[in-house]
Design an enzyme around this catalytic site. Structure first.
Site, short mmCIF file in Angstrom:
data_model
loop_
_atom_site.label_atom_id
_atom_site.label_comp_id
_atom_site.label_asym_id
_atom_site.label_seq_id
_atom_site.Cartn_x
_atom_site.Cartn_y
_atom_site.Cartn_z
N HIS A 169 -4.87 -18.55 -8.84
CA HIS A 169 -5.06 -17.88 -10.12
C HIS A 169 -4.83 -18.89 -11.24
O HIS A 169 -4.07 -19.83 -11.09
CB HIS A 169 -4.05 -16.73 -10.22
N ASP A 246 2.97 -17.64 -5.28
CA ASP A 246 2.44 -16.56 -6.11
C ASP A 246 2.25 -15.35 -5.20
O ASP A 246 1.32 -15.30 -4.39
CB ASP A 246 1.11 -16.98 -6.73
N GLN A 249 -0.15 -10.53 -5.15
CA GLN A 249 -1.01 -9.69 -4.33
C GLN A 249 -0.40 -9.38 -2.97
O GLN A 249 -1.05 -8.73 -2.14
CB GLN A 249 -2.38 -10.36 -4.14
N LYS A 272 1.49 -4.52 -10.88
CA LYS A 272 0.67 -4.47 -9.66
C LYS A 272 1.37 -3.72 -8.53
O LYS A 272 0.77 -3.49 -7.47
CB LYS A 272 0.30 -5.88 -9.21
N CYS A 415 -9.93 -14.59 -13.09
CA CYS A 415 -8.99 -15.68 -13.38
C CYS A 415 -8.97 -16.71 -12.25
O CYS A 415 -7.91 -17.24 -11.89
CB CYS A 415 -7.59 -15.13 -13.64
#
Length: 460
Positions: A169, A246, A249, A272, A415
């Protein structure tokens, strides 16, 4: 079936009347009761997890969007919020709104207790060893910037190497570009393999004694692929490098154990994972956070202030300058209560079924190109698919789906412009699912997508 779903009652555990400050033993018992209720209903074949939880999300039951029933498939961008989270925010502002850490009166003490309880909930949710390893930030982007400016500027030197993948991202690329310009460090990028997954073998080969940091996603927000974080951490630590994950997700969709992963830093975002916008968090190993200088200066992050210098608080306060997002932190805590009540393994298992169902159904659409790996016994995809359809712009697809069918998906570069350039396109459409979605949602999406394709093809 949807008519039946709307009438299903919410579980008592999710009632806003249950205090978030209940004792931990009672709290965990509540989780077990809730999980057992879900297990019984799902295992006996009454309803799916999606059908069971939909009543807890008021936004999903709007009468119509652009004349159609809402089908929300943009969960990789942001998730919807259950009633328990909405009521926790309302309760904070109505019952004990006050600043934290700064007052001795009842409201301030109550707000402080709930704010710090939320930190403990985050720590338990990702299995951090201590809640002091959790720093609240505005979002995951700020969490990455915190590491970049505090740890990066203090530890990186000319010719040091930072390894990333081209599937990161922008929030995991741009801060390190800025830091590299300031320090003389070098960014090295891993491309994709034949399955359109970041090439982990190339990544392993790229790691050397010059490597000081590896920055990787856990789950790709475009490809739906899952990286072997445990292996990457072992390879990086073998040469003394740190790893930043990261997990935006992954944390909302699967069990994430930071001690098991052994990652040095990990970031995620509340919005999220069924929580409010405006707050995220950084996990950092305590020995690293203790050595890092402040990211921002001001109130709350100090120990003592003199005219010629200041001394700083211990982590995490050192990195939380000013009045924090108190209500949002409490809302995040309520979201964690909700997710934990269902069970993250149960959420993951259900979403894997939905992921395969979505992929299979999309494959039936004419002239479609789905990006990322094909699901198999060895390769698992997250519950999202980015795709293009020949000669139809993804924004046209998303617009028609919304205006004609009430189906919400995402279009654009998500992104991830470097990744899209590698894939040979400027943009893609993306459908992404969460545990409150159902096979009926997927069916409605596919039917609407086929209608969209037929409409645009009629002009040829």
């Amino acid at each position: 079936m949807e008519g039946l779903v709307v009438k299903l009652p919410s579980f008592p555990f999710l009632s806003p009347n249950i205090s978030s400050s209940s004792s931990s033993s009672t709290f965990r018992l509540g989780f077990r009761r809730f999980s057992a209720s879900i297990s019984a209903a799902v295992n006996e074949g009454f309803v799916s997890l999606g059908q069971l939880t939909r009543p807890d999300f008021p936004i999903l039951h709007q009468q119509e969007v652009n004349g159609s029933k809402l089908v929300y498939l943009d969960n990789a961008a942001t998730s919807q919020k259950p009633t328990a989270v909405l009521k926790s925010l309302q309760n904070y502002y109505e019952a004990y709104n006050s600043n934290v850490h700064r007052g001795i009166h009842y409201l301030s003490a109550k707000a402080t207790d709930e704010y710090e309880l939320a930190r403990k909930k985050v720590a338990a949710f990702i299995n951090a060893s201590d809640s002091a390893e959790i720093v609240f930030t505005r979002n995951a982007t700020e969490a990455i910037n915190l590491v970049a400016y505090s740890w990066g500027l203090s530890n990186l030197k000319p010719r040091d190497e930072i390894i990333l993948t081209i599937a990161e991202h922008h929030s995991a690329i741009v801060p390190w570009q800025i830091v590299a310009q300031k320090t003389g460090a070098i960014l090295k990028f891993v491309s994709l393999d034949e399955n359109e997954v970041p090439d982990v073998e190339k990544l392993r080969e790229m790691i050397s004694t010059s490597t000081k940091l590896v920055v990787v996603h856990h789950v790709s927000n475009v490809l739906g692929s899952v990286l072997p974080i445990e292996d990457i951490v072992i390879w990086a630590h073998a040469v003394g490098a740190k790893v930043l994950v990261d997990a935006c997700q992954s944390v909302p969709h699967m069990v994430v154990d930071v001690q098991g992963l052994d990652a040095d830093f990990l970031v995620a975002s509340s919005h999220k994972m069924c929580g409010p916008t405006g707050i995220g968090f950084l996990f950092g190993k305590s020995n690293l956070l203790l050595t890092m200088p402040p990211f921002l200066g001001g109130g709350e992050m100090i120990s003592d202030v003199f005219l010629d210098h200041s001394t700083y608080a211990e982590p995490p306060s050192r990195f939380e300058a000013g009045t924090p997002a108190i209500g949002e932190a409490i809302g995040l805590g309520a979201a964690i209560d909700y997710l934990s009540g269902i069970g993250m393994q149960k959420i993951h298992d259900y979403e894997m079924e939905l992921a395969n169902y979505l992929y299979e159904k999309l494959c039936s659409v004419p002239n479609i190109r789905i990006y990322g790996p094909k699901p198999s016994d060895d390769i698992h995809r997250a519950a999202l698919c980015s795709f293009n359809i020949e000669n139809i712009h993804p924004t046209d697809i998303a617009t028609f789906l919304d205006q004609q069918h009430g189906v919400a998906i995402r279009s654009g570069h998500h992104c991830a412009q470097p990744l899209h350039r590698r894939l040979g396109v400027n943009a893609s459409a993306r459908a992404s699912l969460h545990f409150y979605n159902t096979e009926e949602d997927v069916d409605n999406f596919i039917q609407s997508l086929n209608d969209t394709v037929s409409f645009f093809n009629s002009f040829k």
